[in-house]
Write a protein that holds these residues in place. Structure first.
Motif, PDB file in Angstrom:
ATOM      1  N   ARG A  83      36.151  35.038  42.829  1.00  0.00           N
ATOM      2  CA  ARG A  83      37.587  35.334  42.904  1.00  0.00           C
ATOM      3  C   ARG A  83      38.443  34.212  42.334  1.00  0.00           C
ATOM      4  O   ARG A  83      39.436  34.458  41.662  1.00  0.00           O
ATOM      5  CB  ARG A  83      38.002  35.582  44.365  1.00  0.00           C
ATOM      6  CG  ARG A  83      37.512  36.882  44.920  1.00  0.00           C
ATOM      7  CD  ARG A  83      37.655  36.906  46.406  1.00  0.00           C
ATOM      8  NE  ARG A  83      36.920  35.815  47.034  1.00  0.00           N
ATOM      9  CZ  ARG A  83      36.743  35.664  48.325  1.00  0.00           C
ATOM     10  NH1 ARG A  83      37.273  36.535  49.158  1.00  0.00           N
ATOM     11  NH2 ARG A  83      36.040  34.668  48.811  1.00  0.00           N
ATOM     12  N   CYS A 108      37.128  37.603  39.364  1.00  0.00           N
ATOM     13  CA  CYS A 108      37.225  38.992  39.846  1.00  0.00           C
ATOM     14  C   CYS A 108      36.715  39.067  41.279  1.00  0.00           C
ATOM     15  O   CYS A 108      35.816  38.326  41.665  1.00  0.00           O
ATOM     16  CB  CYS A 108      36.370  39.899  38.951  1.00  0.00           C
ATOM     17  SG  CYS A 108      36.506  41.649  39.368  1.00  0.00           S
ATOM     18  N   ASP A 109      37.312  39.972  42.035  1.00  0.00           N
ATOM     19  CA  ASP A 109      36.841  40.221  43.397  1.00  0.00           C
ATOM     20  C   ASP A 109      35.756  41.304  43.307  1.00  0.00           C
ATOM     21  O   ASP A 109      36.029  42.398  42.782  1.00  0.00           O
ATOM     22  CB  ASP A 109      38.031  40.691  44.257  1.00  0.00           C
ATOM     23  CG  ASP A 109      37.669  40.767  45.727  1.00  0.00           C
ATOM     24  OD1 ASP A 109      36.523  41.145  46.040  1.00  0.00           O
ATOM     25  OD2 ASP A 109      38.548  40.453  46.547  1.00  0.00           O
ATOM     26  N   ASP A 112      36.447  44.968  44.111  1.00  0.00           N
ATOM     27  CA  ASP A 112      37.296  45.797  43.246  1.00  0.00           C
ATOM     28  C   ASP A 112      36.397  46.550  42.250  1.00  0.00           C
ATOM     29  O   ASP A 112      36.047  46.028  41.184  1.00  0.00           O
ATOM     30  CB  ASP A 112      38.298  44.877  42.527  1.00  0.00           C
ATOM     31  CG  ASP A 112      39.295  45.657  41.686  1.00  0.00           C
ATOM     32  OD1 ASP A 112      39.008  46.828  41.346  1.00  0.00           O
ATOM     33  OD2 ASP A 112      40.350  45.097  41.356  1.00  0.00           O
ATOM     34  N   GLU A 115      37.705  47.129  38.490  1.00  0.00           N
ATOM     35  CA  GLU A 115      37.762  45.902  37.700  1.00  0.00           C
ATOM     36  C   GLU A 115      36.355  45.379  37.391  1.00  0.00           C
ATOM     37  O   GLU A 115      36.079  44.932  36.273  1.00  0.00           O
ATOM     38  CB  GLU A 115      38.596  44.860  38.480  1.00  0.00           C
ATOM     39  CG  GLU A 115      38.924  43.589  37.730  1.00  0.00           C
ATOM     40  CD  GLU A 115      39.744  43.788  36.448  1.00  0.00           C
ATOM     41  OE1 GLU A 115      40.135  44.925  36.133  1.00  0.00           O
ATOM     42  OE2 GLU A 115      39.947  42.783  35.740  1.00  0.00           O
TER      43      GLU A 115
END
Ligand SMILES: NC(=O)c1ccc[n+]([C@@H]2O[C@H](COP(=O)([O-])OP(=O)(O)OC[C@H]3O[C@@H](n4cnc5c(N)ncnc54)[C@H](OP(=O)(O)O)[C@@H]3O)[C@@H](O)[C@H]2O)c1
Length: 300
Positions: A83, A108-109, A112, A115
């Motif tokens: 993240r 990026c998480d 998600d 994404e």
């Protein structure tokens, strides 16, 4: 009315009936069933070129980045996902001294799904087939619960440790864009009552991984489960003192992972001492295993 859960005698009886068969089956498997399945015979990439690691900004993930950079001459591109962009940049700046090898960061998480899918397919389009995909990002319920509500701590643990792994592996499985998948579970999967919420998520990953290993053999994709015991990473801060005492270094852990993956080992379990201990606990009836576990975790 007699309740199975409340009745000690029934539990002991069940143990005497079931477990000798499990132990016998385990021994038979060791001696007769070794390397018999097609998924055990898949050749893992010996010279990986492109690697993706989630949870690469610290701990085991960061250790993997360093190990592959320094010890894997074939490795050209390592893609780091987590993240925090800042933490990823710190890792990148610390290691990225070699022009032959590229460290790429993709903040990026993992929870998600849209994404993650976009990023993973973009990486696949740009660089081609991925040699090793590490689904490593994870959360310790115990640590997270110290600063969050019960509701949030439970939901986040399930979401990151289970959905995060699914979001990491499914996009590349769908396009057959990966040769080897390493799912990071934990020895907590063997005896979830030691750490029930976290253990449940890791038990799920162990089960999911073993099934993926079987299912993806037809596509020649190797799937391996990594089951660490205590490793001295930021996740272990504030953990049970005995876990910290028994913890092994990140360097040692990633070295074991590297060699286990090259051999396409179904489950890479370390350190051996805690692995054997947790596995033994799982064979005991709960009425014995639970008090043993709480005795060992006392003082917390
Ligand atoms: N250390 C141990 O003793 C131990 C034992 C058994 C299993 N494991 C497992 O090994 C794996 C790595 O553990 P570790 O000890 O290295 O943990 P760690 O030091 O806490 O690192 C966790 C990593 O995951 C990332 N992460 C967390 N949530 C994320 C999210 N939602 N999206 C993307 N990235 C996320 C973190 O980065 P950001 O915060 O920047 O997102 C960080 O890079 C975990 O799956 C853990 O359950 C660890």
């Amino acid at each position: 009315m007699l309740s199975y859960d409340d009745n000690l005698r029934l539990k002991i009886l069940a143990w005497f009936i079931h477990y000798p068969f499990y132990i016998l089956w385990f021994i038979i498997k060791i001696f007769l069933n070794k390397k018999q399945n097609e998924w055990d015979n898949i050749q893992a990439p010996q010279f990986p070129r492109i690697i993706i690691i989630t949870g690469a900004s610290q701990g085991i993930g960061e250790g993997l980045v360093e190990y592959y950079l320094k010890n894997c001459s074939s490795c050209q591109i390592i893609i780091m996902i987590s993240r925090s962009k800042e933490k990823l940049e710190i890792v990148k700046n610390r290691f990225n001294s070699d022009d032959q090898k590229k460290l790429m960061i993709y903040p990026c998480d993992v929870t998600d799904s849209d994404e993650m899918k976009r990023i993973l397919l973009d990486i696949h389009r740009t660089y081609g087939q991925i040699d090793i995909l590490f689904a490593n990002a994870g959360l310790s319920y115990r640590q997270h619960a110290l600063t969050n509500t019960f509701d949030k701590a439970v939901r986040d643990t399930f979401n990151i440790n289970i959905n995060g792994v699914i979001n990491t592996v499914m996009p590349l499985i769908e396009v057959k864009g990966v040769k080897q998948i390493a799912l990071v579970s934990s020895q907590a999967a063997y005896a979830p009552f030691v750490s029930p919420i976290y253990g449940a998520t890791k038990q799920c990953i162990l089960s999911f991984g073993l099934d993926l290993r079987r299912l993806l053999a037809k596509d020649n994709i190797a799937v391996n489960i990594i089951s660490p015991g205590p490793v001295l990473t930021p996740m272990l801060v504030g953990s049970y003192p005995r876990s910290v005492e028994r913890g092994i270094s990140i360097d040692k852990a990633v070295q074991i992972i590297f060699h286990g993956l090259r051999r396409n080992q179904a489950e890479i379990v370390f350190p051996a001492f805690t692995g054997v201990f947790m596995y033994t606990l799982s064979f005991l009836p709960l009425c014995i295993a639970e008090p043993v576990a709480s005795y060992l975790m006392r003082g917390q």
